[in-house]
Write a protein that holds these residues in place. Sequence first.
Motif, PDB file in Angstrom:
ATOM      1  N   GLN A 339       0.713  -1.187   0.166  1.00  0.00           N
ATOM      2  CA  GLN A 339       0.045   0.109  -0.059  1.00  0.00           C
ATOM      3  C   GLN A 339       0.913   1.229   0.068  1.00  0.00           C
ATOM      4  O   GLN A 339       0.371   2.244  -0.675  1.00  0.00           O
ATOM      5  CB  GLN A 339      -1.030  -0.013   1.178  1.00  0.00           C
ATOM      6  CG  GLN A 339      -2.127   1.185   1.291  1.00  0.00           C
ATOM      7  CD  GLN A 339      -2.892   1.145  -0.105  1.00  0.00           C
ATOM      8  OE1 GLN A 339      -3.114   0.244  -0.621  1.00  0.00           O
ATOM      9  NE2 GLN A 339      -3.196   2.402  -0.454  1.00  0.00           N
ATOM     10  N   LEU A 340       1.817   1.336   0.522  1.00  0.00           N
ATOM     11  CA  LEU A 340       3.030   2.354   0.715  1.00  0.00           C
ATOM     12  C   LEU A 340       3.539   2.596  -0.662  1.00  0.00           C
ATOM     13  O   LEU A 340       3.404   3.839  -1.280  1.00  0.00           O
ATOM     14  CB  LEU A 340       4.053   2.174   1.836  1.00  0.00           C
ATOM     15  CG  LEU A 340       5.023   3.140   1.746  1.00  0.00           C
ATOM     16  CD1 LEU A 340       4.455   4.563   2.280  1.00  0.00           C
ATOM     17  CD2 LEU A 340       6.214   2.693   2.613  1.00  0.00           C
ATOM     18  N   ALA A 341       3.809   1.633  -1.279  1.00  0.00           N
ATOM     19  CA  ALA A 341       4.144   1.710  -2.927  1.00  0.00           C
ATOM     20  C   ALA A 341       3.234   2.251  -3.545  1.00  0.00           C
ATOM     21  O   ALA A 341       3.558   3.061  -4.536  1.00  0.00           O
ATOM     22  CB  ALA A 341       4.679   0.615  -3.367  1.00  0.00           C
ATOM     23  N   ARG A 342       1.726   1.984  -3.216  1.00  0.00           N
ATOM     24  CA  ARG A 342       1.040   2.637  -4.236  1.00  0.00           C
ATOM     25  C   ARG A 342       0.746   4.074  -4.044  1.00  0.00           C
ATOM     26  O   ARG A 342       0.584   4.844  -4.814  1.00  0.00           O
ATOM     27  CB  ARG A 342      -0.541   1.798  -3.972  1.00  0.00           C
ATOM     28  CG  ARG A 342      -1.825   2.430  -4.370  1.00  0.00           C
ATOM     29  CD  ARG A 342      -2.097   2.256  -5.826  1.00  0.00           C
ATOM     30  NE  ARG A 342      -3.434   2.875  -5.791  1.00  0.00           N
ATOM     31  CZ  ARG A 342      -3.804   2.906  -7.209  1.00  0.00           C
ATOM     32  NH1 ARG A 342      -2.974   2.787  -8.300  1.00  0.00           N
ATOM     33  NH2 ARG A 342      -5.224   3.557  -7.509  1.00  0.00           N
ATOM     34  N   ILE A 343       0.707   4.396  -2.618  1.00  0.00           N
ATOM     35  CA  ILE A 343       0.689   5.781  -2.244  1.00  0.00           C
ATOM     36  C   ILE A 343       1.839   6.646  -2.882  1.00  0.00           C
ATOM     37  O   ILE A 343       1.647   7.649  -3.550  1.00  0.00           O
ATOM     38  CB  ILE A 343       0.622   5.949  -0.761  1.00  0.00           C
ATOM     39  CG1 ILE A 343      -0.666   5.243  -0.144  1.00  0.00           C
ATOM     40  CG2 ILE A 343       0.610   7.500  -0.454  1.00  0.00           C
ATOM     41  CD1 ILE A 343      -0.690   5.162   1.287  1.00  0.00           C
ATOM     42  N   ARG A 344       2.912   6.082  -2.907  1.00  0.00           N
ATOM     43  CA  ARG A 344       4.302   6.910  -3.170  1.00  0.00           C
ATOM     44  C   ARG A 344       3.921   6.990  -4.879  1.00  0.00           C
ATOM     45  O   ARG A 344       4.227   8.187  -5.535  1.00  0.00           O
ATOM     46  CB  ARG A 344       5.344   5.932  -3.029  1.00  0.00           C
ATOM     47  CG  ARG A 344       5.614   6.279  -1.692  1.00  0.00           C
ATOM     48  CD  ARG A 344       7.157   5.201  -1.122  1.00  0.00           C
ATOM     49  NE  ARG A 344       7.732   5.466   0.192  1.00  0.00           N
ATOM     50  CZ  ARG A 344       8.430   4.696   0.791  1.00  0.00           C
ATOM     51  NH1 ARG A 344       8.842   3.621   0.180  1.00  0.00           N
ATOM     52  NH2 ARG A 344       8.773   5.235   1.776  1.00  0.00           N
ATOM     53  N   GLU A 345       3.488   5.940  -5.429  1.00  0.00           N
ATOM     54  CA  GLU A 345       3.518   6.046  -6.856  1.00  0.00           C
ATOM     55  C   GLU A 345       2.424   7.006  -7.545  1.00  0.00           C
ATOM     56  O   GLU A 345       2.705   7.697  -8.255  1.00  0.00           O
ATOM     57  CB  GLU A 345       3.151   4.542  -7.433  1.00  0.00           C
ATOM     58  CG  GLU A 345       2.763   4.579  -8.938  1.00  0.00           C
ATOM     59  CD  GLU A 345       2.159   3.454  -9.449  1.00  0.00           C
ATOM     60  OE1 GLU A 345       2.021   2.850 -10.779  1.00  0.00           O
ATOM     61  OE2 GLU A 345       1.598   2.449  -8.561  1.00  0.00           O
ATOM     62  N   LEU A 346       1.206   7.149  -6.798  1.00  0.00           N
ATOM     63  CA  LEU A 346       0.372   8.175  -7.241  1.00  0.00           C
ATOM     64  C   LEU A 346       0.664   9.479  -6.808  1.00  0.00           C
ATOM     65  O   LEU A 346       0.379  10.346  -7.616  1.00  0.00           O
ATOM     66  CB  LEU A 346      -1.154   7.792  -6.558  1.00  0.00           C
ATOM     67  CG  LEU A 346      -1.950   6.572  -7.351  1.00  0.00           C
ATOM     68  CD1 LEU A 346      -3.086   6.330  -6.665  1.00  0.00           C
ATOM     69  CD2 LEU A 346      -2.094   6.946  -8.799  1.00  0.00           C
ATOM     70  N   SER A 347       1.408   9.568  -5.854  1.00  0.00           N
ATOM     71  CA  SER A 347       1.828  10.894  -5.280  1.00  0.00           C
ATOM     72  C   SER A 347       3.059  11.408  -6.287  1.00  0.00           C
ATOM     73  O   SER A 347       3.032  12.582  -6.722  1.00  0.00           O
ATOM     74  CB  SER A 347       2.303  10.969  -3.852  1.00  0.00           C
ATOM     75  OG  SER A 347       1.405  10.490  -3.083  1.00  0.00           O
ATOM     76  N   ASP A 348       3.838  10.312  -6.756  1.00  0.00           N
ATOM     77  CA  ASP A 348       4.727  10.967  -7.758  1.00  0.00           C
ATOM     78  C   ASP A 348       4.259  11.270  -9.058  1.00  0.00           C
ATOM     79  O   ASP A 348       4.746  12.254  -9.682  1.00  0.00           O
ATOM     80  CB  ASP A 348       5.884   9.898  -7.810  1.00  0.00           C
ATOM     81  CG  ASP A 348       6.728   9.866  -6.672  1.00  0.00           C
ATOM     82  OD1 ASP A 348       6.841  10.529  -5.988  1.00  0.00           O
ATOM     83  OD2 ASP A 348       7.441   8.702  -6.518  1.00  0.00           O
ATOM     84  N   ILE A 349       3.205  10.359  -9.484  1.00  0.00           N
ATOM     85  CA  ILE A 349       2.436  10.826 -10.878  1.00  0.00           C
ATOM     86  C   ILE A 349       1.714  12.240 -10.583  1.00  0.00           C
ATOM     87  O   ILE A 349       1.835  13.125 -11.574  1.00  0.00           O
ATOM     88  CB  ILE A 349       1.291   9.720 -10.864  1.00  0.00           C
ATOM     89  CG1 ILE A 349       2.075   8.512 -11.245  1.00  0.00           C
ATOM     90  CG2 ILE A 349       0.322  10.058 -11.977  1.00  0.00           C
ATOM     91  CD1 ILE A 349       1.347   7.366 -11.469  1.00  0.00           C
ATOM     92  N   GLY A 350       1.150  12.622  -9.422  1.00  0.00           N
ATOM     93  CA  GLY A 350       0.269  13.888  -9.405  1.00  0.00           C
ATOM     94  C   GLY A 350       1.702  14.872  -9.420  1.00  0.00           C
ATOM     95  O   GLY A 350       1.262  15.957  -9.966  1.00  0.00           O
ATOM     96  N   GLU A 351       2.581  14.996  -8.932  1.00  0.00           N
ATOM     97  CA  GLU A 351       3.795  15.964  -9.130  1.00  0.00           C
ATOM     98  C   GLU A 351       4.176  15.862 -10.512  1.00  0.00           C
ATOM     99  O   GLU A 351       4.552  16.981 -11.099  1.00  0.00           O
ATOM    100  CB  GLU A 351       4.965  15.693  -7.995  1.00  0.00           C
ATOM    101  CG  GLU A 351       5.702  16.911  -7.700  1.00  0.00           C
ATOM    102  CD  GLU A 351       6.589  16.350  -6.288  1.00  0.00           C
ATOM    103  OE1 GLU A 351       7.194  17.170  -5.858  1.00  0.00           O
ATOM    104  OE2 GLU A 351       6.715  15.161  -6.405  1.00  0.00           O
TER     105      GLU A 351
END
Length: 478
Positions: A339-351
Amino acid sequence: MVKFEYAPAPESTAVVDIAPSYGLFVDGAFVDPADGEPFKTVNPATEEVLCEVVAGGPADVDRAVQAARRAQDGVWSRLPGRERGKYLFRIARIMQERARELAVLETLDNGKPIRESRDVDVPLAAAHFFYHAGWADKLSYAGFGPDPKPYGVAGQVIPWNFPLLMLAWKVAPALACGNTVVLKPAETTPLTALLFAEICQQADLPPGVVNIVTGAGETGRALVEHDGVDKVAFTGSTEVGKAIARSVAGTRKRATLELGGKAANVVFEDAPIDQAVEGIVNGIFFNQGHVCCAGSRLLLQESVADEVLDSLKRRLGMLRVGDPLDKNTDVGAINSAAQLARIRELSDIGEAEGAQRWSPACELPDRGYWFPPTLFTGVSQAHRIAREEVFGPVLSVLTFRTPAEAVEKANNTPYGLSAGVWTEKGSRILWMADKLKAGVVWANTFNRFDPTSPFGGYKESGWGREGGRHGLEAYLHG
């Protein structure tokens, strides 16, 4: 605004006795698996192994379903509602008596702050059993026919974000209506379900009425697709919900699905700003954002957007991130590495897509799974962080000018689970509630739950309701 320093206030773990390993709970007893394989459950705050549990195989699921069928046909469905209610009352009281034990175990296994486990999860779980115990002998007055009947065996699959509370949402109405249960808890958070099995024993619940088979997705699939299951209840991702819907289509099985969400929290210019900010924080950072109805899209009226954001950033700077067992902690650990990897992935995409990322200065622990409270400004409706469920402490901020624009943006999502409205005008609240495509609309609050109130969504947030009189319908047929 001054940030107070708090001395550590850790909750003792001495109240919890975790066995090195657990079997499956079938027919009133803990049993060894027939074809299941062992796996480990870990503390997400420390990555330490808590114990070993079993991933039940098809033979294990079959044994549990057969036990539930025998109990339903032989004992449970024949008991008068008044007698079933007594068992539910007894379970609720034992949950209250063992509340501290349940809260500590939930925090160890899930990563959520002990304050939330103690003050929200456990009391609400007990309240669901109390509430449904009261319905057990009144089902003919629920509005579903003069003599409604249980479906039979309910196969129930619950998520990891509220393990004990989701168990109560599923098990309490099923038992009150005369069904028996085979429950599959989430693979990362099985321990409070196994403790609940002990509570069932302590309450002298007849063998086979509640059966618990731990495991991951394959175990859940075996349960949902088992021919002996009459009713399927699932809370989890929309993707898995669609697969379940396909598997039960064309069968005699009844299904209720409570799936994902991307709720809009709408703040108008006449809203009480300080109150709204507290609601925004509770809406998205409660339980680390691991909430299907989280207010993960913040819609601010342009005239107050800067004021709300300034106040919100000050408030986020006061949140304490860290040891979930510390009573001062506001934001605990992310439930799993995946789940942490999913959160990091979408946050990086947002940026990468051009949104501006901001987090307060906070020191994260060296071990465990952690993510700081984060908000994105400059978000458009095309951004993935505004459309996809992050299921973490990440807030997307958009703006609007008119109520009509707010409604249009709020409804521009495939989900329809919840929404929030902040304004001093009662007429606007009612107008918004009528226009918003959401199963639950909170007014000047957020994330408030009660066992007497139905909960559920529209569109890709699922179908059916849980809680209240409406929630009984899923476990009865006329």
